[in-house]
Design a protein around this motif. Structure first.
Motif, mmCIF file in Angstrom:
data_model
loop_
_atom_site.group_PDB
_atom_site.id
_atom_site.type_symbol
_atom_site.label_atom_id
_atom_site.label_comp_id
_atom_site.label_asym_id
_atom_site.label_seq_id
_atom_site.Cartn_x
_atom_site.Cartn_y
_atom_site.Cartn_z
ATOM 1 N N GLU A 1 -3.519 -2.274 -9.688
ATOM 2 C CA GLU A 1 -4.687 -2.532 -8.828
ATOM 3 C C GLU A 1 -5.095 -4.006 -8.869
ATOM 4 O OE1 GLU A 1 -5.885 -0.793 -6.480
ATOM 5 O OE2 GLU A 1 -4.674 0.951 -6.939
ATOM 6 N N GLN B 1 -11.199 -2.770 -3.359
ATOM 7 C CA GLN B 1 -10.522 -3.200 -4.593
ATOM 8 C C GLN B 1 -11.494 -3.337 -5.752
ATOM 9 O OE1 GLN B 1 -7.290 -2.241 -3.448
ATOM 10 N NE2 GLN B 1 -7.200 -3.267 -5.408
ATOM 11 N N VAL C 1 -2.807 -5.692 -6.570
ATOM 12 C CA VAL C 1 -3.177 -5.427 -5.166
ATOM 13 C C VAL C 1 -4.365 -6.312 -4.772
ATOM 14 C CG1 VAL C 1 -4.053 -3.692 -3.536
ATOM 15 C CG2 VAL C 1 -2.279 -3.061 -5.166
ATOM 16 N N GLU D 1 0.845 -1.210 0.000
ATOM 17 C CA GLU D 1 0.000 0.000 0.000
ATOM 18 C C GLU D 1 0.879 1.259 0.000
ATOM 19 O OE1 GLU D 1 -3.178 -0.193 -0.472
ATOM 20 O OE2 GLU D 1 -3.578 -2.283 0.011
ATOM 21 N N GLU E 1 -11.837 0.173 -6.943
ATOM 22 C CA GLU E 1 -10.638 0.714 -7.586
ATOM 23 C C GLU E 1 -10.439 0.111 -8.980
ATOM 24 O OE1 GLU E 1 -8.389 2.842 -4.147
ATOM 25 O OE2 GLU E 1 -7.171 1.682 -5.513
ATOM 26 N N HIS F 1 -5.045 3.541 3.146
ATOM 27 C CA HIS F 1 -5.139 2.067 3.179
ATOM 28 C C HIS F 1 -4.003 1.486 4.029
ATOM 29 C CE1 HIS F 1 -7.127 2.037 -1.113
ATOM 30 N NE2 HIS F 1 -7.881 2.629 -0.201
ATOM 31 N N GLU G 1 -4.091 5.651 -0.891
ATOM 32 C CA GLU G 1 -3.224 4.492 -0.618
ATOM 33 C C GLU G 1 -2.541 4.627 0.746
ATOM 34 O OE1 GLU G 1 -3.608 1.993 -2.219
ATOM 35 O OE2 GLU G 1 -4.321 2.638 -4.170
HETATM 36 FE FE1 FEO Z 1 -4.793 0.207 -1.751
HETATM 37 FE FE2 FEO Z 1 -5.303 0.861 -4.674
HETATM 38 O O1 FEO Z 1 -5.130 -0.404 -3.393
#
Ligand code: FEO
Length: 171
Positions: A94, A127, A97, A17, A130, A53, A50
């Motif tokens: 993404e 997610q 992630v 992150e 995103e 996060h 981010e």
């Molecule tokens: Fe924290 Fe864009 O994932």
């Protein structure tokens, strides 16, 4: 109490992150240098998200009696070739992630760590959003093609996305 394995995996996610935040900050700078005000604002916003996060997970580890770790980060790319290339990179990142979050969910189930499983659901939902947002942006860029007027409008348009994401509930 977090298992050693769970704690290690969550700390690795903190690093991911934090690196995401750096990647989007570099993208913001690149876009700003090209006079793309809307895109740079969007990327600054993504970078802030981010970090949020990262912090949310950081605090969770400590709350559960673990030790959140601040790791060394990789240097992100600073050149992106084109706007399309940059957003493709964002989308791919993404997806990466999301896979990493899925792996954490998997470990939480194996550990029967239902508190962490519950905590991670916020990231699972985030997610989905995103990835969907990145897909929408890429579709728009594909529609624009090489049209300079279209790019101007897109740069303006993306400011709306920044506003929407910045008023979404945070941590
Ligand atoms: Fe924290 Fe864009 O994932």
């Amino acid at each position: 109490m977090l298992s050693e394995r769970m704690q290690k995996a969550l700390n690795n996610q903190i690093k991911i992150e934090a690196e995401s935040s750096q990647i989007y900050l570099a993208m913001a700078s690149w876009a700003e240098g090209k006079g793309l005000e809307g895109i740079s604002q969007f990327m600054y916003g993504q970078s802030d998200e981010e970090r949020m996060h990262m912090l949310k997970m950081f605090k969770y580890i400590n709350e559960r009696g673990g030790s959140a770790v601040v790791s060394e980060l990789s240097k992100p790319a600073s050149e992106f070739g084109s706007i399309k290339e940059m957003f493709k990179t964002l989308f791919k990142h993404e997806v990466f992630v999301s896979q990493s979050i899925n792996e954490l969910v998997h470990i939480s189930l194996e550990d029967k760590d239902y508190a962490t499983h519950n905590f991670l659901q916020w990231y699972v939902a985030e997610q989905i959003e995103e990835e969907a947002q990145a897909r929408t942006i890429l579709d728009k860029i594909n529609l624009i093609g090489d049209d300079k007027g279209g790019l101007y409008l897109f740069d303006n348009d993306i400011k709306q996305l920044t506003v929407v994401s910045s008023v979404m509930p945070g941590a």
